[in-house]
Design an enzyme around this catalytic site. Structure first.
Site, PDB file in Angstrom:
ATOM      1  N   ASN A   1      41.302  57.591  77.626  1.00 43.52           N
ATOM      2  CA  ASN A   1      41.530  58.867  78.292  1.00 43.52           C
ATOM      3  C   ASN A   1      43.015  59.193  78.234  1.00 43.52           C
ATOM      4  O   ASN A   1      43.851  58.292  78.227  1.00 43.52           O
ATOM      5  CB  ASN A   1      41.107  58.787  79.762  1.00 43.52           C
ATOM      6  CG  ASN A   1      39.607  58.812  79.943  1.00 43.52           C
ATOM      7  OD1 ASN A   1      38.861  59.258  79.079  1.00 43.52           O
ATOM      8  ND2 ASN A   1      39.146  58.321  81.083  1.00 43.52           N
TER       9      ASN A   1
ATOM     10  N   ARG B   1      33.976  57.451  76.815  1.00 44.93           N
ATOM     11  CA  ARG B   1      34.571  56.295  76.131  1.00 44.93           C
ATOM     12  C   ARG B   1      33.527  55.224  75.833  1.00 44.93           C
ATOM     13  O   ARG B   1      33.512  54.650  74.754  1.00 44.93           O
ATOM     14  CB  ARG B   1      35.713  55.707  76.967  1.00 44.93           C
ATOM     15  CG  ARG B   1      36.937  56.618  77.039  1.00 44.93           C
ATOM     16  CD  ARG B   1      37.994  56.053  77.951  1.00 44.93           C
ATOM     17  NE  ARG B   1      37.458  55.854  79.297  1.00 44.93           N
ATOM     18  CZ  ARG B   1      38.065  55.163  80.259  1.00 44.93           C
ATOM     19  NH1 ARG B   1      39.226  54.594  80.045  1.00 44.93           N
ATOM     20  NH2 ARG B   1      37.518  55.045  81.450  1.00 44.93           N
TER      21      ARG B   1
END
EC number: 3.6.1.7
Length: 101
Positions: free
Chosen positions: A44, A26
């Site tokens: 996520n 990320r």
């Protein structure tokens, strides 16, 4: 942000499959998106994937799609990436590229 003539703004949803959690995916996605001048988000999922949305000029979004499919973070292992709901937009819905918890 200056845009090349005819570089239409688009929005596309993405999901990346493989070893993409616990490998700073990320953070790297956010950094790459910002570097390209894109906006959107990344998070996520409970299924072990990473998903989000990209918005920006078509050429930059294409570059980011390729990055999501082939590069990712150094420790990630990408099996595949899927892209859905691509559409032309008249303005950006976000002001930044964010990591969603």
């Amino acid at each position: 942000m200056s845009m090349a003539e005819g570089d239409t703004l688009i929005s596309v949803d993405y999901e990346v499959f493989g070893k993409v959690q616990g490998v700073f995916f990320r953070k790297y996605t956010q950094a790459e998106g910002k570097k390209l001048g894109l906006v959107g988000w990344v998070q996520n999922t409970d299924q072990g994937t990473v998903q989000g949305q990209l918005q920006g000029p078509t050429s930059k979004v294409r570059h980011m799609q390729e990055w999501l499919e082939t590069r990712g973070s150094p420790k990630s292992h990408i099996d595949r990436a899927s892209f859905n709901n691509e559409k032309v937009i008249s303005k950006l819905d976000y002001s930044d590229f964010q990591i969603v918890k």
